[in-house]
Scaffold this motif. Sequence first.
Motif, PDB file in Angstrom:
ATOM      1  N   ALA A 232       9.438   7.059  -4.373  1.00 15.27           N
ATOM      2  CA  ALA A 232       9.341   6.898  -5.823  1.00 15.27           C
ATOM      3  C   ALA A 232       9.998   5.599  -6.275  1.00 15.27           C
ATOM      4  O   ALA A 232       9.495   4.926  -7.177  1.00 15.27           O
ATOM      5  CB  ALA A 232       9.978   8.095  -6.523  1.00 15.27           C
ATOM      6  N   ARG A 233      11.105   5.232  -5.660  1.00 18.59           N
ATOM      7  CA  ARG A 233      11.763   3.966  -6.012  1.00 18.59           C
ATOM      8  C   ARG A 233      10.892   2.766  -5.661  1.00 18.59           C
ATOM      9  O   ARG A 233      10.840   1.794  -6.400  1.00 18.59           O
ATOM     10  CB  ARG A 233      13.106   3.855  -5.313  1.00 18.59           C
ATOM     11  N   LEU A 234      10.220   2.838  -4.513  1.00 18.21           N
ATOM     12  CA  LEU A 234       9.333   1.742  -4.132  1.00 18.21           C
ATOM     13  C   LEU A 234       8.155   1.623  -5.091  1.00 18.21           C
ATOM     14  O   LEU A 234       7.748   0.512  -5.460  1.00 18.21           O
ATOM     15  CB  LEU A 234       8.838   1.934  -2.694  1.00 18.21           C
TER      16      LEU A 234
ATOM     17  N   LEU B 232       1.560   9.758   6.149  1.00 13.18           N
ATOM     18  CA  LEU B 232       0.880  10.925   5.584  1.00 13.18           C
ATOM     19  C   LEU B 232       1.445  11.271   4.209  1.00 13.18           C
ATOM     20  O   LEU B 232       0.696  11.601   3.280  1.00 13.18           O
ATOM     21  CB  LEU B 232       0.999  12.116   6.537  1.00 13.18           C
ATOM     22  N   PHE B 233       2.750  11.155   4.046  1.00 14.56           N
ATOM     23  CA  PHE B 233       3.372  11.409   2.746  1.00 14.56           C
ATOM     24  C   PHE B 233       2.877  10.407   1.710  1.00 14.56           C
ATOM     25  O   PHE B 233       2.592  10.772   0.563  1.00 14.56           O
ATOM     26  CB  PHE B 233       4.893  11.358   2.845  1.00 14.56           C
ATOM     27  N   GLY B 234       2.772   9.147   2.091  1.00 17.48           N
ATOM     28  CA  GLY B 234       2.267   8.141   1.170  1.00 17.48           C
ATOM     29  C   GLY B 234       0.845   8.437   0.724  1.00 17.48           C
ATOM     30  O   GLY B 234       0.479   8.194  -0.430  1.00 17.48           O
TER      31      GLY B 234
ATOM     32  N   SER C 158       0.830  -1.206   0.000  1.00 15.31           N
ATOM     33  CA  SER C 158       0.000   0.000   0.000  1.00 15.31           C
ATOM     34  C   SER C 158       0.864   1.254   0.000  1.00 15.31           C
ATOM     35  O   SER C 158       2.046   1.224   0.340  1.00 15.31           O
ATOM     36  CB  SER C 158      -0.920   0.001   1.214  1.00 15.31           C
ATOM     37  N   ARG C 159       0.254   2.376  -0.369  1.00 17.93           N
ATOM     38  CA  ARG C 159       0.966   3.659  -0.359  1.00 17.93           C
ATOM     39  C   ARG C 159       1.408   4.015   1.047  1.00 17.93           C
ATOM     40  O   ARG C 159       2.481   4.582   1.250  1.00 17.93           O
ATOM     41  CB  ARG C 159       0.078   4.759  -0.929  1.00 17.93           C
ATOM     42  N   VAL C 160       0.574   3.692   2.031  1.00 20.40           N
ATOM     43  CA  VAL C 160       0.926   3.997   3.421  1.00 20.40           C
ATOM     44  C   VAL C 160       2.162   3.197   3.842  1.00 20.40           C
ATOM     45  O   VAL C 160       3.084   3.743   4.456  1.00 20.40           O
ATOM     46  CB  VAL C 160      -0.278   3.716   4.352  1.00 20.40           C
ATOM     47  N   LYS C 161       2.190   1.917   3.496  1.00 15.11           N
ATOM     48  CA  LYS C 161       3.338   1.087   3.869  1.00 15.11           C
ATOM     49  C   LYS C 161       4.612   1.583   3.184  1.00 15.11           C
ATOM     50  O   LYS C 161       5.671   1.647   3.808  1.00 15.11           O
ATOM     51  CB  LYS C 161       3.082  -0.371   3.502  1.00 15.11           C
ATOM     52  N   LYS C 162       4.517   1.967   1.915  1.00 11.98           N
ATOM     53  CA  LYS C 162       5.678   2.535   1.218  1.00 11.98           C
ATOM     54  C   LYS C 162       6.134   3.819   1.904  1.00 11.98           C
ATOM     55  O   LYS C 162       7.330   4.063   2.054  1.00 11.98           O
ATOM     56  CB  LYS C 162       5.330   2.825  -0.243  1.00 11.98           C
ATOM     57  N   GLY C 163       5.178   4.646   2.301  1.00 14.89           N
ATOM     58  CA  GLY C 163       5.516   5.884   2.991  1.00 14.89           C
ATOM     59  C   GLY C 163       6.193   5.633   4.326  1.00 14.89           C
ATOM     60  O   GLY C 163       7.144   6.327   4.689  1.00 14.89           O
TER      61      GLY C 163
ATOM     62  N   GLU D  14       0.691  12.055  -4.348  1.00 17.54           N
ATOM     63  CA  GLU D  14       0.225  12.416  -5.694  1.00 17.54           C
ATOM     64  C   GLU D  14      -0.366  13.821  -5.752  1.00 17.54           C
ATOM     65  O   GLU D  14      -0.434  14.413  -6.823  1.00 17.54           O
ATOM     66  CB  GLU D  14      -0.803  11.395  -6.184  1.00 17.54           C
ATOM     67  N   ARG D  15      -0.802  14.358  -4.649  1.00 14.55           N
ATOM     68  CA  ARG D  15      -1.444  15.675  -4.630  1.00 14.55           C
ATOM     69  C   ARG D  15      -0.456  16.830  -4.403  1.00 14.55           C
ATOM     70  O   ARG D  15      -0.849  17.990  -4.476  1.00 14.55           O
ATOM     71  CB  ARG D  15      -2.511  15.714  -3.555  1.00 14.55           C
ATOM     72  N   ILE D  16       0.782  16.518  -4.091  1.00 13.51           N
ATOM     73  CA  ILE D  16       1.772  17.574  -3.840  1.00 13.51           C
ATOM     74  C   ILE D  16       2.163  18.180  -5.186  1.00 13.51           C
ATOM     75  O   ILE D  16       2.561  17.470  -6.108  1.00 13.51           O
ATOM     76  CB  ILE D  16       2.990  17.014  -3.082  1.00 13.51           C
ATOM     77  N   PRO D  17       2.071  19.511  -5.318  1.00 13.22           N
ATOM     78  CA  PRO D  17       2.175  20.151  -6.642  1.00 13.22           C
ATOM     79  C   PRO D  17       3.595  20.430  -7.139  1.00 13.22           C
ATOM     80  O   PRO D  17       3.949  21.563  -7.430  1.00 13.22           O
ATOM     81  CB  PRO D  17       1.423  21.466  -6.420  1.00 13.22           C
ATOM     82  N   THR D  18       4.418  19.422  -7.221  1.00 12.66           N
ATOM     83  CA  THR D  18       5.725  19.562  -7.863  1.00 12.66           C
ATOM     84  C   THR D  18       5.922  18.370  -8.788  1.00 12.66           C
ATOM     85  O   THR D  18       5.139  17.430  -8.776  1.00 12.66           O
ATOM     86  CB  THR D  18       6.874  19.622  -6.830  1.00 12.66           C
TER      87      THR D  18
END
Length: 156
Positions: free
Chosen positions: A137-139, A68-70, A3-8, A74-78
């Motif tokens: 990103a690597r994960l 929280l980052f995970g 999951s995105r949370v686990k990657k984060g 996708e919503r962070i604007p960079t």
Amino acid sequence: MMSRVKKGIIAGFIATVVVSVLELGNMLLGQMFDPFPSVVARLFGMPGNLAAGWALHFIVGSLILGSLFGIIHERIPTRTPETKGILFAVAAWVAMMLFITMIGDPRTFTGSAGFGTFGWMLVTHMVYGGVMGNLYARLVAREKRGAAPIGAAPAH
């Protein structure tokens, strides 16, 4: 599939380890700035308890900020993952500074504290964000490259 949370959380933990090595350098080479674990311990009402400060540092860096980052990556604007991480970490630093000044003890920063300590904490947060963004990103890329079962949709 992770999951995105686990990657984060994984990326946040490794980034916390990297920042902790920088902080250990600060602590062992003369403490040019207030050690971050000491600041965290004072913030939570445990002045002088470095073990609690380190534990809280890893919990916040890995579980809270990493997950929280995970979730919001996708919503962070960079465009690049590193700048997403840096922007996220600087926002976390601003939130921490607001929390300290509004709710925390005014004596949270003592001794050699001052602009140097604030700057050191900002720099270490930026390093944390860059490392976390890169690892996240690597994960994600690693999972996309992985073999999927027949008929399965690719991850994210």
